[in-house]
Scaffold this motif. Sequence first.
Motif, PDB file in Angstrom:
ATOM      1  N   THR A 125       0.916   3.220   6.329  1.00 27.04           N
ATOM      2  CA  THR A 125       0.559   1.809   6.271  1.00 27.04           C
ATOM      3  C   THR A 125       1.116   1.098   7.496  1.00 27.04           C
ATOM      4  O   THR A 125       1.969   1.621   8.227  1.00 27.04           O
ATOM      5  CB  THR A 125       1.108   1.150   5.000  1.00 27.04           C
ATOM      6  OG1 THR A 125       2.545   1.102   5.079  1.00 27.04           O
ATOM      7  CG2 THR A 125       0.685   1.918   3.752  1.00 27.04           C
TER       8      THR A 125
ATOM      9  N   GLY B 135       3.052   5.772   3.216  1.00 34.01           N
ATOM     10  CA  GLY B 135       2.245   5.426   2.056  1.00 34.01           C
ATOM     11  C   GLY B 135       2.557   6.348   0.885  1.00 34.01           C
ATOM     12  O   GLY B 135       3.464   7.196   0.955  1.00 34.01           O
ATOM     13  N   ARG B 136       1.797   6.220  -0.186  1.00 31.45           N
ATOM     14  CA  ARG B 136       2.059   7.019  -1.382  1.00 31.45           C
ATOM     15  C   ARG B 136       1.821   8.507  -1.136  1.00 31.45           C
ATOM     16  O   ARG B 136       2.396   9.354  -1.811  1.00 31.45           O
ATOM     17  CB  ARG B 136       1.163   6.552  -2.527  1.00 31.45           C
ATOM     18  CG  ARG B 136       1.495   5.169  -3.058  1.00 31.45           C
ATOM     19  CD  ARG B 136       0.565   4.805  -4.202  1.00 31.45           C
ATOM     20  NE  ARG B 136       0.664   5.801  -5.291  1.00 31.45           N
ATOM     21  CZ  ARG B 136      -0.162   5.832  -6.332  1.00 31.45           C
ATOM     22  NH1 ARG B 136      -1.167   4.967  -6.402  1.00 31.45           N
ATOM     23  NH2 ARG B 136      -0.011   6.736  -7.272  1.00 31.45           N
ATOM     24  N   TYR B 137       0.976   8.837  -0.178  1.00 34.48           N
ATOM     25  CA  TYR B 137       0.646  10.237   0.090  1.00 34.48           C
ATOM     26  C   TYR B 137       1.126  10.642   1.484  1.00 34.48           C
ATOM     27  O   TYR B 137       0.462  11.402   2.197  1.00 34.48           O
ATOM     28  CB  TYR B 137      -0.859  10.458  -0.042  1.00 34.48           C
ATOM     29  CG  TYR B 137      -1.384  10.235  -1.439  1.00 34.48           C
ATOM     30  CD1 TYR B 137      -1.433  11.279  -2.346  1.00 34.48           C
ATOM     31  CD2 TYR B 137      -1.790   8.971  -1.853  1.00 34.48           C
ATOM     32  CE1 TYR B 137      -1.902  11.079  -3.636  1.00 34.48           C
ATOM     33  CE2 TYR B 137      -2.260   8.759  -3.137  1.00 34.48           C
ATOM     34  CZ  TYR B 137      -2.317   9.817  -4.030  1.00 34.48           C
ATOM     35  OH  TYR B 137      -2.770   9.622  -5.311  1.00 34.48           O
TER      36      TYR B 137
ATOM     37  N   GLN C 231      -6.502   7.801  -0.864  1.00 35.24           N
ATOM     38  CA  GLN C 231      -5.109   8.227  -0.715  1.00 35.24           C
ATOM     39  C   GLN C 231      -4.565   7.643   0.584  1.00 35.24           C
ATOM     40  O   GLN C 231      -4.994   8.029   1.668  1.00 35.24           O
ATOM     41  CB  GLN C 231      -5.030   9.760  -0.697  1.00 35.24           C
ATOM     42  CG  GLN C 231      -5.507  10.409  -1.988  1.00 35.24           C
ATOM     43  CD  GLN C 231      -5.574  11.917  -1.877  1.00 35.24           C
ATOM     44  OE1 GLN C 231      -5.943  12.460  -0.840  1.00 35.24           O
ATOM     45  NE2 GLN C 231      -5.230  12.614  -2.951  1.00 35.24           N
TER      46      GLN C 231
ATOM     47  N   ASP D 170      -7.305  -0.818   0.923  1.00 35.34           N
ATOM     48  CA  ASP D 170      -7.676   0.487   0.403  1.00 35.34           C
ATOM     49  C   ASP D 170      -8.632   0.348  -0.768  1.00 35.34           C
ATOM     50  O   ASP D 170      -8.639  -0.657  -1.470  1.00 35.34           O
ATOM     51  CB  ASP D 170      -6.436   1.272   0.001  1.00 35.34           C
ATOM     52  CG  ASP D 170      -5.635   0.557  -1.064  1.00 35.34           C
ATOM     53  OD1 ASP D 170      -5.302  -0.628  -0.841  1.00 35.34           O
ATOM     54  OD2 ASP D 170      -5.358   1.150  -2.121  1.00 35.34           O
TER      55      ASP D 170
END
Length: 863
Positions: free
Chosen positions: A639, A605-607, A635, A630
Amino acid sequence: MTDIRFEHPELLWGLALLPLLWLLTWRSRALLSVRSKVACSLVRSLVLAMVVAALSQPFRMIRQEQKVPTGLALLVDRSGSVAGDTAELDARCEPYRLLGDLADRVVDLEFAGAVSLRDASPAALDLDATDIGGALDHAAAEMAAAQGAVVLVTDGRSTRGDPLKAAARLRAAGLRVYVVPVGRHRQAGPRITGVEPPSQARVKEPARIRVHLKSDVPAKVDVRLMDGAGIEVDRQVIDCDGSRALVLRHVPAESGLQRCTVLLADSSDIEGEQTMVSVPYYVEGPPKVLVVDSIPQEAGPLAAALSSTDLVVERRSAADLSLSPEELNTYEAVVLSDVARPEFDAATQDALVRYVEEQGGGLVFIGGRNVSAERWQGSPLAGLLPVQLQPEKVRVIEQLQPVHVCFVLDKSGSMDSPLDPGGLAAVSKMQRVKDAVQASVAELPPTAIISVVVFDSQTRVLVDSVPVDQWAGRGARLVDRIAADGGTTMDPAIEAAINLIKAKPVPGHIILLTDGMTDIAGNQSPQARYGDLVTWIRDGGISLTTVAVGADSAQALLEYLATAAGGIYYFCENADEIPRIFVRQAQTIRQVSRIDRPPFAPQAGRYADLIRNIPLGSYPLLSGALSSSDRPLSQVVLTTDQGKPLLAEWQYGLGRVVAFTSDAKGVWAGQWVRWQDFGRFWNQVLGRVLRRLERLRTEIEPSVDGRDARILLRAYDTNGHPATGLKASAAATPLSGQDPTPVALTWREVRPGVYEGRAALSQPGNHLCQIHLQRENVVVDRALVLRPDDSAEMAETGPDMATLTAIAEVGGGCIDPGSDQVARDLQQTVIRKIPLAVPYWPWLVIGAALLWPVDVAGRRLLT
C-alpha cells in the motif's frame, strides 16, 4: 426305364381321365357293336395317354465321355526383392517354358503388386509390392476349365492378399501348384533404420534423439550428431551386428523448429543403405512477455529487468497496438505500462479480456503520470483490474525542485554529414543536435541548471551549470558554435558529466548522444571499460538517457549503458527523431522535478508475504502513485503511505491480474530503477501471473503404409488421466520434392485421451509433421518425422521357404519340381463323363397325331 425322367411329372394325373373317356365312348349313340366300341375306346385311350405323357416331357439321362484340355501357367515374380536376379529367373523359368507344346493352353504371366503378361513395363507391375494371391487367382481365370499345372516362381515374400487361400482354390479347380524358390539373401552394411526426435525439447535442456541401427555384418559404427550449423554436438562409437539402438543428446539454444543431422560411418566393406538422416524437431522456448508502453523506450529498465531471467520480452507502442487472439496466445503475460488510456481498437480490447479470462493469460497493469483515470473508467480493460482507479483531485500547490541536466554531445567529424541525405541533405547531424538542445531547454523546468560536455578524440566542458533563465546569454551561443571534427572517445566525456552533476547537490540527468563507435583498446569488454562509470551513475542517483544516431553508432554499447544504469536507450534512424527525443526527455525531466507530494515508502498489505526474500524496509521511496481503491476479493500486497493499494492482484477467470499503481520508470520510481532488487521484484510479480500451461504427457505412434499416413496419439494429464476434449490439428510437409505444400491431417478422438490422425501424403519420401493440441489453456506442440516404414517387400531378402512350402502343400504340388514331373501332369489324359438328356415327348406327339386319324376313320367304317 429307371433312367427315364419327367420334366413335369405332376401332369401325369391327366391319365385319370381315361375312365371318363371309356364311359363317353360306350354311351355313344352310334350303331356300333360291342367289339367296335372296345376298339374305339382303346385307340382313344392310347391317344390321350400319349398327349398326357408328351405334356409331362419325359427324357432319358445318358453319360458321355469327353477329354479335358490341359493347361500350363507360369507365374514369375518380378518384385523388388527379386528384381536384381534377372539372369537367375530366366534360367529357372526356361525349362518350364519348353513344356508349352504339351499343353492345350499356355499362360505366361509376370507379377509384383499387379499382374501382367510377360515383358510388361516395371511401372505396370508395381515393384514395391508382391501379390502372390492375386497372381494365382489371375492364373485360375486364364486357365478356365483346363486342368494341369501352375508353376509359381517367387521368393514367397507376399505383401498383399492371401496366397494360401488362392492356392486352395486352384487345387479345387483341378490345378496343381508347383513352387520354384528364387532370390538370394543380400547382406547390407550398417544403416539407419529409424530416428525418434525428442517429443518435448526445451531451450537449454538436453534433448534425447534415439537412433535405430541395423547391420547384416559385424561392424564398428561411428554415429555423430550435427546441429543445424554443422557442428558436432555428440558422438558414439559402438559395435553393431544386427539391430541396435542408441541415444544422442543435444542442448538446443534457440526455440522453434530446429534441425540436426545424424551421420553414420563404419569400418565394414559392405556399404549401408541409409547413412545420413536429417532430424527436424520442435523446441519449446522460455515464456514470452509483451510490454506495452506509450513510449516503449521508457520501458527499457523494466524490459531489461525481466530479460535478465529466462523471459523473452517484446516491447510495443500503445498507440498502434493491434493484437489478434492467435497472436496473444504466443505470450504468457501482457504488461500495460504507463498507458494513458485503453486506446486500442475494440477487437484488441476484447481479445485481451478473452486472453485473460478464457486462455489463462497473465496481465500486469503499471501506472504512471500519463495514465488518465477518467479515460480508463468504463473501459472493458478496467474491469480486469483488481483496483478501482479514482480521478485525481485538483492540486492547489505545485512545487518544482531544481534539477541538473547535462548534455554529452559527440562532435566528431562524422557528425558533419547528414543522417538521411534523401530527406534533409542540406542539414548535418550536428545542426540537428544543436536545434534539439535549444528546443529541449525551452521544455525544462525553470529551476533547472544546464551543462554541456562535447567530445571527439578529446573532451571539453562547453557549458558549466548555467541556469535556464541565463541560457540564452551564456549557453545558447556556445552550443551554436560547435564544429564537428576529430575521432570518437566517449568515456572521459561521461566521467566529466558525472563530476559536473556531483558538484551540485540536486538530482542529475545525463543525455548522451553519439553517431560512431568509441575507441576501446584491445579486446576489453564494455562491462570492463564502463563498469565503474555505470556504478557511479547508479550510486549517484543520476538518470541516464543514451541516443544512438545512425547504423554506425555504438548501439550495443549505448544500450548496455542505459540498461545497466537503469536509464533509457533510443536509436535514431532519421534526423527528425533527434529533436523529438530531446524534447521528450526534457518534458520527462520537468515531470520528475514536480513535487506534488512528499516521496513515500511502500507499506505492507494483508498479503505482503506474496513477495518473498525482499525485506519491506529495503524498498526505495516512490515519488507518486495513482489514486485507487481495492475491489472485493482482491489481494493487496503493498500500500501507499495513505493506505491505498500500491500492489494488488486477483484471479480473473483462468488468468491472474496484477496492478501496480506507481510506475516502473524514472518519473515516480527513479530510485527503484537503480535499486539492486528491481529485477527480483518484477520477476516475482511476473512469476505470479505467467500463464500456467498444463503439461500433458503424450505418446505418439506414427506409421506410413504406402502414402497413407496414420498417427495415433495418447495424451495424459499430470495425474495420469486421459486428456479428453483436445482440439488437434497437424500438417505434414514434404522434406524433399518439388512441391512443399503441406497436407492437413484429419483427426478424431477414437476413445478418451486417444486421438487418431490420418492423411494421404501427396508425394513419397519423408514428411515433417507438426502437431498442435489445445484445450482451454492447454497448448502442446509436437513435431515428428513421418517416415515410410521399412517396406515389407524389401525388409528381408532371399526365399521364404516356410511360406513357399505351405503354398505347395495347399496347392497339391511340391517345392522346386523338375520339368519332367510337370510334363507328366500335362501328358496325363483326363476323361470327363458329361451327363446328356434325350427327350421322348416329340415321339409321343407324333404317335398321338398318327393315331387320331385312325380313330376317326375306324368309326366311320364301322358305322
